[in-house]
Design a protein around this motif. Structure first.
Motif, short mmCIF file in Angstrom:
data_model
loop_
_atom_site.label_atom_id
_atom_site.label_comp_id
_atom_site.label_asym_id
_atom_site.label_seq_id
_atom_site.Cartn_x
_atom_site.Cartn_y
_atom_site.Cartn_z
N PHE A 172 0.83 -1.21 0.00
CA PHE A 172 0.00 0.00 0.00
C PHE A 172 0.87 1.26 0.00
O PHE A 172 0.65 2.18 -0.80
N LEU A 176 1.07 4.18 -3.22
CA LEU A 176 0.88 5.63 -3.11
C LEU A 176 2.12 6.36 -3.61
O LEU A 176 2.03 7.37 -4.30
N ARG A 179 2.51 5.70 -7.46
CA ARG A 179 1.31 5.96 -8.27
C ARG A 179 1.15 4.87 -9.33
O ARG A 179 1.13 5.15 -10.55
N GLU A 302 8.74 13.55 -7.95
CA GLU A 302 8.92 15.01 -7.95
C GLU A 302 10.25 15.40 -7.30
O GLU A 302 10.86 16.38 -7.67
N GLN A 313 11.31 10.06 1.82
CA GLN A 313 10.49 10.28 3.01
C GLN A 313 9.89 8.96 3.48
O GLN A 313 9.68 8.04 2.69
N ALA A 314 9.55 8.91 4.76
CA ALA A 314 8.86 7.74 5.29
C ALA A 314 7.55 7.57 4.55
O ALA A 314 6.79 8.53 4.39
N LEU A 315 7.27 6.37 4.07
CA LEU A 315 6.05 6.10 3.31
C LEU A 315 4.81 6.36 4.17
O LEU A 315 4.91 6.47 5.40
N PHE A 316 3.65 6.45 3.52
CA PHE A 316 2.45 6.87 4.23
C PHE A 316 2.19 6.11 5.54
O PHE A 316 1.93 6.73 6.56
N PRO A 317 2.26 4.77 5.55
CA PRO A 317 1.93 4.09 6.82
C PRO A 317 3.05 4.13 7.85
O PRO A 317 2.89 3.55 8.91
N VAL A 318 4.15 4.80 7.56
CA VAL A 318 5.37 4.65 8.36
C VAL A 318 5.69 5.89 9.19
O VAL A 318 5.70 7.00 8.67
N GLN A 319 5.94 5.68 10.48
CA GLN A 319 6.50 6.74 11.33
C GLN A 319 7.99 6.50 11.46
O GLN A 319 8.41 5.38 11.72
N LYS A 336 8.21 2.97 13.23
CA LYS A 336 6.96 2.34 13.69
C LYS A 336 6.03 2.27 12.50
O LYS A 336 5.76 3.29 11.86
N PRO A 338 2.89 -0.53 10.36
CA PRO A 338 2.21 -1.83 10.33
C PRO A 338 2.95 -2.85 9.48
O PRO A 338 2.55 -4.00 9.45
N ASN A 373 12.20 16.64 6.21
CA ASN A 373 12.02 15.25 6.65
C ASN A 373 12.42 14.21 5.61
O ASN A 373 11.84 13.12 5.57
N MET B 1 -1.21 3.29 12.16
CA MET B 1 -0.66 4.24 11.20
C MET B 1 -0.60 5.65 11.79
O MET B 1 -1.39 5.99 12.65
N GLU B 2 0.33 6.41 11.26
CA GLU B 2 0.44 7.80 11.69
C GLU B 2 -0.84 8.56 11.33
O GLU B 2 -1.58 8.18 10.42
N LYS B 7 0.55 13.38 8.54
CA LYS B 7 1.43 12.63 7.65
C LYS B 7 1.36 13.18 6.22
O LYS B 7 2.39 13.38 5.56
N LEU B 11 4.28 14.78 3.94
CA LEU B 11 4.71 14.17 2.67
C LEU B 11 4.53 15.10 1.48
O LEU B 11 5.36 15.15 0.58
N PHE B 172 -8.58 2.27 0.15
CA PHE B 172 -7.63 1.39 -0.54
C PHE B 172 -8.33 0.66 -1.69
O PHE B 172 -7.82 0.62 -2.81
#
Lengths: 485, 485
Positions: A172, A176, A179, A302, A313-319, A336, A338, A373, B1-2, B7, B11, B172
């Motif tokens: 996932f 994102l 794309r 970009e 950058q940290a991907l969307f689900p990632v802290q 942190k 999932p 970041n 998730m964050e 987030k 991003l 999703f």
């Protein structure tokens, strides 16, 4: 969620799932083939909850067999085909694998003396299918589906427990970031037994896009696919990327549908990045590990030019955070997400030791963030060496050599190498009456370790540089005079 | 998730998040504004775990206030602004909302007499911000974030508990189906207080794409956006789509970046679909409900022409089956998916009654699947009427009228209507000495029910057609002679 393979076959039966040696297989065909194979495995007494080890290259049979084990609801234990007999024996025993499925076209002499049920992948095809077999209805996010072994600074290798949820959130986050669209396809030349390879297989099911499966790193063949076919994304480690670039003839370039090189497995040099820029080949750098079930950080299109040198950058689900940073902002990278694995098989205490009290995973990597970041990697807290995308832990190699009579002390370090990024080299001190020589020591290692872990060179020194407390000061070794053995 | 908003702002700070009345707001600006608002709400004693009711149209303030409640970790109770005082009073009491936030530009006279703390959204802006406020660090998949009320066949409306995980898996599934890309944007003219609207806000955060927020259904304004701006997707119910088409001048069409009309809220007629085909406007039909947190079934682009009339296939995370089907394959639509809501607030037994023993949600809709598993809707098991995208349950309306002296029996049915799909009409029988008339009965309903639920017409009949057991046979009513009152 519903079983990803059967769901994908129902949603897009006629889309291409897999391209192997210029032959297309649709998702319906892939599903039919995998279910047939699974039915035979089931008849061979493999049931949900069992563990099945897979010893394969990126072959068609290996692809099918791996997915078949997953369809039964058994756990896949991936074996790195480059490991030695000792290393494989430990992983097979530790995982309690009921069966090892062996790719026909692969030298598997390291497995010969290991006491476990073994079946050649093709043998299974002549077996009976089961009438009572049914694929699992659902993929449970919390259930383990794959186990991949990693070494480390401490003793035994550790089986990383990866769940369906780990693979899902990883895919996932990447979708994102990249794309993903209908025209995409992913070239898989990184090995299936590494998370970089297997994650492509899972993305294919989730996104509904084809995989170009490449069974060995034949740069001529790969470039033909990148130039003449419609391949849009390829996962590579720096060594591979350099070979692809070196092989391009003047005026040649990748096909018009090509979107990016997705780069993992250690740092890349600026010269190679510059060559990619001149050829207008976007390079998406990334950062991840087996324990985070593939990438947790990646550049996006970009910013690829603007942030050269950053992993993104940290991907969307990632802290992501930097802990205990120094004056330059460099500190421990903690994650942190999932997609952080469930733990280590049989060694939960080692995984627990890498978790902070608030649920962050301590990667052991050092890095810093810029004001936007974006992550920059500054090396390892430990002394891990990355050679051609494979991780080498000095302690593991040193322990194998420490048993030799007359070898007083040994320290493994990575030295820069144009082809492999780094290669391992050993500094040793010996007893005055020992008869040791370099070729013998290399031969000794090759019998006991995966070949990429064996020191390329043994460097005899007078004495190890030590800290006040008597520990070896690895980073001082390149200042010590040595004699090649 | 964050936390999805913080987030997303990290991003893609400079990407457009929201376009309201031709003004752009980036994700950084949206985040700043929402956090400022949340800080003031926090200072006004709204804390994590509280419930805050939102009474708003699709206004900028409503957008900000809604996201601000979520940032604090409070639960959002969405109020349908078209409901009557009685209906709103029940929902506010049932949910235990601590505060109702009211959009300034909205007639809220129905709220006047309800005993609950109320604040105009603009009033809050003049309040102090809190120094100790911090947005929640994470959005927990299992935590409830929104409550939306639905009526039904049985008594009281039910507050549907929607979790972050529900919204996540819904987004999703849609992203895979629609192949969301960087150039996409979503026009939100369906109301925020319906899942069709709010789900667009959550998708915007997850995908990183802009929302065109439209505060009222002004067809001229909407068509300007579809024609002159870069809007690529619009969610519409059939009534709205027909108005947009009717308003197009000869030779006019939507902008070159436009990708599709995403259609929900009941069936569409073939003539309208044909007009869309002629204009080359792809229509993606879909199927979903508040309890499944938006769509669970949708067509895809490849099949939109080939499968006209179908709602499409179950989205990737969704399992769908037809239970107790008849000889034509028509039966009860049942759904298992991670976007099925957590339950009904204060009425868990009603939700449990809709779940099968193996975890499928009984939608109450009838449908069938073709040989390729495309879903076709065949109506409702109960007698629900869909009018302009709003659900009307006859029992709820009948119960309101049943209290009237002299009204012997009443049965509400939907009759076809070009503009609204269906409109509700009441058949009644009266005591011989009763003095009732249509206009008074309509007035009575408008004081007690959302206006869309009030019968358009009262039809006096001699006697209700009954089953052997004495129940009203609704489907026979269109054969009965009547007199309009």
């Amino acid at each position: 969620m519903e079983n990803w393979l059967t769901k994908r076959a129902a949603l897009s039966p006629n889309k291409v799932a897999l391209i192997y040696q210029y032959t297309d297989f649709t998702f319906a065909e892939l599903n039919d083939t995998v279910q047939l194979y699974a039915s035979k495995l089931f008849n061979d007494d493999i049931k949900a909850g069992d563990r099945v080890a897979i010893f394969t290259g990126n072959s068609f049979n290996g692809y099918i067999a791996t997915l078949a084990v997953q369809q039964i609801g058994a756990e896949i234990v991936f074996l790195n085909t480059r490991l030695s007999e000792d290393e494989l024996s430990f992983q097979i025993t530790d995982s309690g694998a009921k069966l090892v499925l062996i790719d026909d076209n692969l030298d598997s002499s390291q497995l010969k003396n290991i006491d476990v049920a073994k079946t050649r992948m093709s043998e299974l095809l002549s077996m009976d299918r089961s009438d009572s077999y049914q694929p699992v209805a659902e993929f449970d996010n919390d259930a383990v589906t794959t186990i991949m072994y990693t070494s480390g600074t401490s003793g035994r290798p550790k089986g990383v427990l990866q769940t369906f949820g780990n693979h899902f959130y990883s895919a996932f986050g990447m979708s994102l970031n990249l794309r993903i669209n209908d025209e995409d396809s992913w070239v898989m030349t990184v090995p299936m037994y590494h998370i970089s390879g297997f994650s492509i297989m899972m993305r294919s099911l989730l996104y509904g896009i084809p995989v170009y499966l490449i069974d060995k790193f034949d740069v001529d063949y790969i470039n033909k696919i990148l130039i003449n076919e419609r391949a849009s994304i390829i996962s590579l480690v720096p060594t591979m990327l350099k070979r692809c670039l070196n092989d391009l003839k003047p005026g040649q370039n990748f096909n018009s549908n090509f979107r990016c090189v997705f780069l993992g497995g250690g740092p890349i040099d600026n010269w190679t990045l510059l060559r990619c820029q001149m050829l207008e080949i976007p390079v998406i750098q990334s950062y991840g590990m087996t324990e985070t079930c593939s990438n947790v950080v990646a550049l996006n299109f970009e910013d690829a030019q603007r942030k050269v040198g950053s992993s993104g950058q940290a991907l969307f689900p990632v802290q992501l955070r930097i802990a205990e940073s120094d004056a330059d902002g460099i500190g421990d990278i903690e994650i942190k997400a999932p997609n952080v694995a469930k733990g280590y098989l049989n060694q939960p205490e080692l995984f627990a030791a890498k978790m902070t009290s608030d649920g962050f995973y301590k990667t052991g990597d050092l890095g810093h963030l810029d004001e936007e970041n974006f992550l920059y990697i500054n090396g390892r807290k430990d002394d891990m060496i990355i050679s051609g995308g494979e991780n080498i832990y000095p302690e593991e190699v040193e322990n194998v050599y420490a048993k030799i009579d007359g070898l007083e002390s040994i320290a493994l370090v990575g030295v820069p190498n144009d082809d492999w990024g780094q290669v391992p080299v050993a500094y040793i001190t010996v007893d005055s009456d020992a008869f040791l020589n370099g070729p013998d020591l290399i031969e000794y290692g090759r019998n006991r370790l995966a070949h990429y872990k064996v020191p390329r060179e043994f460097r005899l020194i007078e004495a190890m540089p030590l800290t006040a407390s008597g520990k070896i000061l690895r980073r001082k070794l390149d200042e010590v005079e040595f004699e090649v053995m």
